[in-house]
Design an enzyme around this catalytic site. Structure first.
Site, mmCIF file in Angstrom:
data_model
loop_
_atom_site.group_PDB
_atom_site.id
_atom_site.type_symbol
_atom_site.label_atom_id
_atom_site.label_comp_id
_atom_site.label_asym_id
_atom_site.label_seq_id
_atom_site.Cartn_x
_atom_site.Cartn_y
_atom_site.Cartn_z
ATOM 1 N N CYS A 281 -5.172 1.981 1.838
ATOM 2 C CA CYS A 281 -5.294 1.677 3.278
ATOM 3 C C CYS A 281 -6.269 0.536 3.505
ATOM 4 O O CYS A 281 -6.288 -0.031 4.592
ATOM 5 C CB CYS A 281 -5.858 2.873 4.058
ATOM 6 N N LYS B 222 9.268 10.220 2.706
ATOM 7 C CA LYS B 222 8.527 8.988 2.894
ATOM 8 C C LYS B 222 9.115 7.922 1.954
ATOM 9 O O LYS B 222 9.467 8.245 0.816
ATOM 10 C CB LYS B 222 7.067 9.267 2.528
ATOM 11 N N LYS C 26 8.103 3.594 -3.639
ATOM 12 C CA LYS C 26 8.690 3.002 -4.842
ATOM 13 C C LYS C 26 8.826 4.050 -5.939
ATOM 14 O O LYS C 26 9.795 4.057 -6.683
ATOM 15 C CB LYS C 26 7.791 1.879 -5.333
ATOM 16 N N HIS D 223 9.314 -4.695 2.940
ATOM 17 C CA HIS D 223 10.350 -3.658 3.005
ATOM 18 C C HIS D 223 10.780 -3.485 4.456
ATOM 19 O O HIS D 223 10.297 -4.181 5.343
ATOM 20 C CB HIS D 223 9.899 -2.363 2.335
ATOM 21 N N CYS E 195 -10.336 4.313 0.832
ATOM 22 C CA CYS E 195 -8.997 4.325 0.229
ATOM 23 C C CYS E 195 -8.543 2.878 0.056
ATOM 24 O O CYS E 195 -8.411 2.141 1.039
ATOM 25 C CB CYS E 195 -8.011 5.095 1.103
ATOM 26 N N HIS F 100 -1.430 7.464 1.138
ATOM 27 C CA HIS F 100 -1.139 6.869 -0.170
ATOM 28 C C HIS F 100 -1.163 7.854 -1.330
ATOM 29 O O HIS F 100 -0.973 7.459 -2.482
ATOM 30 C CB HIS F 100 -2.126 5.720 -0.451
ATOM 31 N N CYS G 145 -5.930 10.814 0.249
ATOM 32 C CA CYS G 145 -5.475 10.145 1.468
ATOM 33 C C CYS G 145 -3.979 10.454 1.620
ATOM 34 O O CYS G 145 -3.191 10.146 0.720
ATOM 35 C CB CYS G 145 -5.678 8.631 1.324
ATOM 36 N N HIS H 221 8.159 -3.347 7.373
ATOM 37 C CA HIS H 221 7.655 -4.654 7.829
ATOM 38 C C HIS H 221 8.736 -5.366 8.642
ATOM 39 O O HIS H 221 8.461 -5.991 9.663
ATOM 40 C CB HIS H 221 7.284 -5.546 6.641
HETATM 41 N N1 MSP Z 1 -2.717 -5.916 6.464
HETATM 42 C C1 MSP Z 1 -2.764 -4.789 7.311
HETATM 43 C C2 MSP Z 1 -2.629 -5.179 8.762
HETATM 44 C C3 MSP Z 1 -3.642 -6.156 9.267
HETATM 45 S S1 MSP Z 1 -3.309 -6.657 10.905
HETATM 46 C C4 MSP Z 1 -4.702 -7.386 11.400
HETATM 47 C C5 MSP Z 1 -1.624 -3.825 6.941
HETATM 48 N N2 MSP Z 1 -0.578 -4.340 6.298
HETATM 49 S S2 MSP Z 1 0.718 -3.525 5.854
HETATM 50 O O1 MSP Z 1 1.459 -4.426 5.006
HETATM 51 O O2 MSP Z 1 0.384 -2.275 5.295
HETATM 52 O O3 MSP Z 1 1.579 -3.327 7.149
HETATM 53 C C6 MSP Z 1 1.476 -2.186 7.958
HETATM 54 C C7 MSP Z 1 2.498 -2.281 9.048
HETATM 55 O O4 MSP Z 1 3.814 -2.467 8.490
HETATM 56 C C8 MSP Z 1 2.657 -1.044 9.923
HETATM 57 O O5 MSP Z 1 1.687 -0.931 10.934
HETATM 58 C C9 MSP Z 1 4.049 -1.275 10.468
HETATM 59 O O6 MSP Z 1 4.017 -2.302 11.416
HETATM 60 C C10 MSP Z 1 4.797 -1.758 9.226
HETATM 61 N N3 MSP Z 1 5.275 -0.639 8.401
HETATM 62 C C11 MSP Z 1 4.953 -0.403 7.095
HETATM 63 N N4 MSP Z 1 5.632 0.714 6.675
HETATM 64 C C12 MSP Z 1 6.361 1.231 7.675
HETATM 65 C C13 MSP Z 1 7.353 2.246 7.764
HETATM 66 N N5 MSP Z 1 7.655 3.066 6.763
HETATM 67 N N6 MSP Z 1 8.023 2.367 8.945
HETATM 68 C C14 MSP Z 1 7.806 1.511 9.999
HETATM 69 N N7 MSP Z 1 6.900 0.544 9.914
HETATM 70 C C15 MSP Z 1 6.004 0.482 8.875
HETATM 71 O O7 MSP Z 1 -1.720 -2.664 7.296
#
Ligand code: MSP
Length: 475
Positions: free
Chosen positions: A129, A294, A297, A18, A126, A146, A143, A21
């Protein structure tokens, strides 16, 4: 030659990418392109985090075996980054055999060096997370990240001796040797560390979708340990404790606040156990919310990257995402706000500027003249400072001040009349504006690489094209 190693988190493949990312990956792409242009030796790593309970459950839900499921999802991430024109140097998947073998070797080493011991884990977890929680982390027993009740876990587990690294981490972070930015985030982490770090559980007995511990195959590796090591294996590291890769350590690790705590404790703890240098900087950007809520989905308000590209084009989407989050702050977006900004800054702003100037010049034939060197240098120096501070939106704001100035200048000078009534003066103004446009095209390159190239062509051929067609509000 300076080196610049930049990483993004590796994303869970429980779902498709999304805009959260996309933002982190895009910010890394902008920084990587900027440093490449400076002539530095750059490596930009991203990838996918494919093991663990969360992914295993998502695979089950979709009726696929985990490997088949993660293959499909990883492909979706790769495709999304391709659409976004993300120019990474490596895309690391934690199910790659080289990564798995390196993780096994690394764990064996930590075990032999006495950093790992067997114990019993009892506490809250969790799954969303994939992180342990304390009662203080929860709101109404759930949490907050989530909105899920954590599960109570009680099982035999292997532990990593993180507690012994608390003091040294505190010192390295407060002295800025491991620089955590913005300051607010650094303070939060230091407060957490000062309360004392506990040893952490690094294995699971009942999660089969993971890397078995080399010294006890009845356990799999905790997904975060597996994931952190990607930052080393993504550079080709084989798991040896004898040396680290040439590009090590990262100059910047990008992420959001959700995963800072683990990155500022467990991750550097592992590196200290290996005797490897710590990352130089962790930069924590904000979160996107949609219409004040926030993104989720279940609320049906998720903004998907491909929809952004469809509506605003690749560079339009890149511009809008980067300009939505100020330094370290959260940012609220909506289709309405994005459309307004696109039309104002890109269609009417930069796009209009280029097409007006080039069109007016069709019969005049003014040339790009180098802007006054001193002024130009000062401006670029200022942007370099902002790049070093990772103030990406602020850089765009600075560049767009020039765009706005130029559009206003055309109006004030009534340039369309001037070229007829005072052609010599008109030609001089056109030259200045063409020079400014040429400079802007260089400055925007890391953010809008295609547009930068298109403007160069337009300036070369003297023939204009529509860079950013206006879009209607309704989505
Ligand atoms: N797999 C772990 C990370 C392991 S790194 C060794 C993880 N993955 S995640 O898919 O949940 O990605 C989290 C990251 O995605 C956040 O730290 C950020 O970089 C990005 N984002 C996810 N949702 C976000 C928003 N709503 N807004 C901005 N960035 C966010 O955690």
């Amino acid at each position: 030659m300076n080196k610049f190693y930049i990483t993004t988190p590796i994303y869970y493949v429980n779902d498709k990418p999304h805009i959260g990312h996309a933002y982190t990956t895009l910010a890394a792409d902008v920084l990587s392109r900027y440093h490449k242009r400076l002539g530095e030796k750059v490596f930009f790593l991203t990838g996918t985090d494919e093991h663990g309970l969360k992914v295993e459950l998502s695979a089950q839900k979709s009726g696929k075996n985990p490997q088949e499921f993660v293959n499909e999802k990883a492909q979706e991430f790769k495709l999304a980054w391709q659409k976004f024109n993300i120019d990474y140097d490596n895309f690391l998947r934690t199910t790659d055999i080289n990564h798995i073998q390196a993780v096994e070797k690394a764990l064996q080493k930590l075990y032999e060096r006495n950093f790992i011991y067997k114990g019993k884990y009892e506490g809250l977890y969790c799954v969303g997370c994939e992180q342990y929680k304390t009662r203080d982390d929860l709101i109404d027993g759930k949490c907050p990240e989530h909105n899920q009740t954590p599960i109570l876990m009680k099982e035999e587990s292997y532990f990593f001796k993180l507690s012994q690294f608390g003091k040294i981490l505190e010192k390295k972070i407060s002295s800025g040797q491991l620089d955590i930015q913005p300051e607010k985030r650094k303070k939060e982490v230091l407060n957490f560390i000062k309360r004392g770090l506990k040893d952490i559980s690094i294995s699971r007995k009942n999660v089969s979708w993971g890397i078995p511990l080399p010294f006890d195959k009845s356990h799999t590796t905790y997904v975060w340990i597996d994931a952190f090591l990607n930052y080393l294996t993504g550079l080709g590291w084989s798991g040896t404790a004898d040396h680290y890769p040439e590009m090590w350590p990262p100059e910047v690790q990008l992420m959001s606040k959700d995963i800072l705590r683990v990155h500022a404790t467990i991750w550097p703890g592992i590196l200290l156990a290996f005797g490897f240098p710590l990352p130089k900087k962790i930069f924590v950007h904000g979160y996107f919310t949609v219409n004040g809520q926030k993104m989720s989905k279940s609320l049906g308000n998720v903004i998907w990257p491909e929809d952004l590209i469809e509506k605003f084009g690749v560079d339009g989407a890149r511009y809008l995402l980067i300009s939505s989050l100020s330094y370290g702050q959260d940012g609220d977006i909506s289709w309405e706000k994005l459309t307004k900004k696109y039309n104002a800054d890109l269609a009417n702003g930069l796009g209009n500027l280029v097409s007006r100037v080039v069109k007016l010049n069709e019969k005049i034939g003014a040339k790009v003249i180098e802007a006054k060197v001193k002024e130009k240098k000062a401006k670029i120096k200022n942007l370099n400072k902002l790049f070093n501070e990772i103030k990406l939106k602020e850089i765009l704001d600075e560049i767009w001040k020039e765009v706005a100035w130029a559009n206003k200048y055309i109006e004030e000078k009534k340039l369309w009349d001037l070229v007829k009534t005072k052609p010599v003066k008109g030609k001089k103004v056109l030259s200045e504006l063409l020079s400014l446009i040429s400079e802007i095209s260089k400055l925007i390159f890391p953010f809008l690489p295609e547009t930068s190239q298109k403007i160069n062509e337009i300036l070369k051929t003297g023939k204009t094209k529509v860079l950013f067609p206006r879009v209607k509000n309704a989505n």
